[in-house]
Enzyme design. Structure first.
Site, mmCIF file in Angstrom:
data_model
loop_
_atom_site.group_PDB
_atom_site.id
_atom_site.type_symbol
_atom_site.label_atom_id
_atom_site.label_comp_id
_atom_site.label_asym_id
_atom_site.label_seq_id
_atom_site.Cartn_x
_atom_site.Cartn_y
_atom_site.Cartn_z
ATOM 1 N N ARG A 154 0.859 -1.182 0.000
ATOM 2 C CA ARG A 154 0.000 0.000 0.000
ATOM 3 C C ARG A 154 0.896 1.232 0.000
ATOM 4 N NH1 ARG A 154 -2.399 -3.398 4.077
ATOM 5 N NH2 ARG A 154 -4.534 -4.044 3.531
ATOM 6 N N LYS A 178 -2.646 -1.794 7.745
ATOM 7 C CA LYS A 178 -3.847 -1.218 8.347
ATOM 8 C C LYS A 178 -4.018 -1.729 9.776
ATOM 9 C CE LYS A 178 -6.672 -0.195 4.282
ATOM 10 N NZ LYS A 178 -7.951 -0.438 3.587
ATOM 11 N N HIS A 247 -1.742 2.698 -6.156
ATOM 12 C CA HIS A 247 -2.743 1.648 -5.976
ATOM 13 C C HIS A 247 -2.820 0.749 -7.205
ATOM 14 C CE1 HIS A 247 -6.081 -0.388 -4.185
ATOM 15 N NE2 HIS A 247 -6.899 -0.076 -5.172
ATOM 16 N N ARG A 250 -0.100 -1.819 -6.931
ATOM 17 C CA ARG A 250 -0.471 -2.860 -5.953
ATOM 18 C C ARG A 250 -1.506 -3.802 -6.563
ATOM 19 N NH1 ARG A 250 -1.382 -4.362 -0.432
ATOM 20 N NH2 ARG A 250 -3.590 -4.474 0.133
ATOM 21 N N HIS A 273 -4.432 -8.665 3.710
ATOM 22 C CA HIS A 273 -5.884 -8.620 3.895
ATOM 23 C C HIS A 273 -6.288 -9.523 5.053
ATOM 24 C CE1 HIS A 273 -6.658 -7.354 -0.559
ATOM 25 N NE2 HIS A 273 -6.429 -6.327 0.226
ATOM 26 N N TYR A 282 -10.857 -7.857 -4.707
ATOM 27 C CA TYR A 282 -9.749 -7.040 -5.189
ATOM 28 C C TYR A 282 -9.107 -7.605 -6.445
ATOM 29 C CZ TYR A 282 -5.614 -4.070 -4.436
ATOM 30 O OH TYR A 282 -4.619 -3.138 -4.549
#
Length: 313
Positions: A154, A178, A247, A250, A273, A282
C-alpha cells in the site's frame, strides 16, 4: 402500470399516499411519478407472491423485494431508491395509524461495489520500469515502483518504511499495515537490485539522522502526494496509455500473482488482507471461479473420487 393492475387492498393505500405527496409534501411531478412506478412495481410483486395488503408486509417480504431486484439485474443504487420509496410509504401508513412499525427500516440495499482500477499488464509494467537514469531522484523512483510492484505494498506502507525495516540479505521487508498490524513480505529480483542502488545514493538526499527509507529532495520522509505525483509523471514519461498510481501497481501485483499462482490464500497474506473476501473482490474473482477451483482441487469434493476431476475438465 394502471390503477386496475393491483387489487384494492394494495392499490387504495397507494392512492392515498399519492394524494398525500401531491397535497402535503409538494413533491415534483418527476418525483411523484418515480414513487408511483417503484411502489406499484413492488405492489405487483407482492400480489404475485400472494400478499393482499400492505399491512401483511414484514421485513422478510421487504428482503424478498430487494432480492428480486438483484436477481433481475438492478443496480445497487436502483434498489436503494426502491427501498427508500417503500420506507416513505410505510412512514405514511404509520402516520395514518395503519402500521405501528416500518418493516423496511431494517433492510439495507446491497453495497455499491467500489470500482477497481484497471491493472497494468506485464508489458506495461516493464515499460514503466525502464528507468535507467543515474539521477538520484530517478533511482529513488524506480526503487519505490519496483518495491511497490514487487511486494504489493500500500502507499502508506511504503512511505512509512524505515531503513532498518529492510533486510537485503534475507529478502525480507517489515511493513506496518492497516490497524497498525505488522507483517513481513518477501521481495527479490529487481526490487532488491534497485533498493541497493537507492541506498548507495540515498545519502545525497537524506538529512543526517533521517530514518525513512525513501526521502524527498528536502531530505525528509517522502509524502504520499509526492509519490502519487512522481508515479503519474513516470507513466506519462514512459508513454503509458493509462494513468499510473501507487494503488494501480499494488492491484497489478495482486492480479499478476494470482494469475501465475492461483493461490488466493498466499495473495491474501502478501497483501495483508484480514479477510479472504477482500482479496476475492480485489482480484476480480467471483464465487463461481472459487467453487470451480475447489471442485477441481479438494480431495473430498467429489463422491466419485479423483477420477471425477478429469470428467469435469
Amino acid at each position: 402500470m394502471s390503477d386496475q393492475a393491483l387489487p384494492s387492498g394494495l392499490q387504495k393505500p397507494l392512492e392515498r399516499f399519492y394524494e398525500y405527496l401531491r397535497s402535503e409534501k409538494g413533491l415534483s411531478l418527476h418525483t411523484q411519478r418515480n414513487y408511483r412506478q417503484q411502489l406499484e412495481t413492488m405492489g405487483m410483486h407482492l400480489h404475485e407472491m400472494g400478499v393482499g395488503a400492505w399491512t401483511q408486509v414484514d421485513a422478510g417480504w421487504v428482503r424478498q423485494l430487494a432480492g428480486k431486484g438483484m436477481r433481475e439485474g438492478m443496480k445497487a443504487s436502483s434498489i436503494a431508491t426502491r427501498l427508500s420509496s417503500l420506507r416513505s410509504f410505510f412512514d405514511f401508513l404509520i402516520l395514518r395509524g395503519e402500521l405501528t412499525a416500518n418493516p423496511a427500516k431494517g433492510v439495507s440495499a446491497p453495497r455499491k461495489q467500489r470500482p477497481l482500477p484497471k491493472n497494468l499488464d506485464v508489458d506495461e509494467v516493464n515499460q514503466l520500469l525502464e528507468v535507467d537514469e543515474d539521477d538520484p531522484l530517478a533511482v529513488r523512483d524506480r526503487a519505490m515502483m519496483e518495491m511497490m510492484y514487487g511486494a504489493g505494498l500500500r502507499l502508506a506502507e511504503m512511505v512509512s518504511i524505515d531503513v532498518k525495516h529492510l533486510n537485503l540479505s534475507s529478502g525480507e521487508l517489515r511493513v506496518i499495515g492497516k490497524g497498525n498490524k505488522e507483517r513481513k513480505v518477501p521481495f527479490s529480483g529487481y526490487a532488491t537490485e534497485w533498493a541497493k542502488k537507492w541506498l548507495k545514493v540515498r545519502g545525497e538526499l537524506a538529512n543526517p539522522g533521517e530514518v525513512a527509507l525513501f526521502v524527498s529532495k528536502l531530505g525528509t520522509r517522502i509524502s504520499h502526494r509526492s509519490v502519487q505525483k512522481r508515479m503519474a509523471e513516470w507513466g506519462q514519461k514512459q508513454s503509458l496509455a493509462s494513468h499510473v498510481s501507487p494503488h494501480k501497481l499494488r492491484h497489478s501485483f495482486a492480479t499478476h500473482m494470482l494469475e501465475s499462482s492461483n493461490n488466493l490464500r498466499a495473495v491474501q497474506e502478501l497483501l495483508g488482507h484480514e479477510n479472504i473476501s477482500t482479496t476475492q473482490i480485489y482480484t476480480h474473482l467471483d464465487f463461481q471461479h472459487l467453487a470451480q477451483a475447489y471442485d477441481q482441487a479438494h480431495p473430498r469434493a467429489h463422491k466419485n473420487g479423483p477420477s471425477k476431476k478429469k470428467e469435469d475438465e
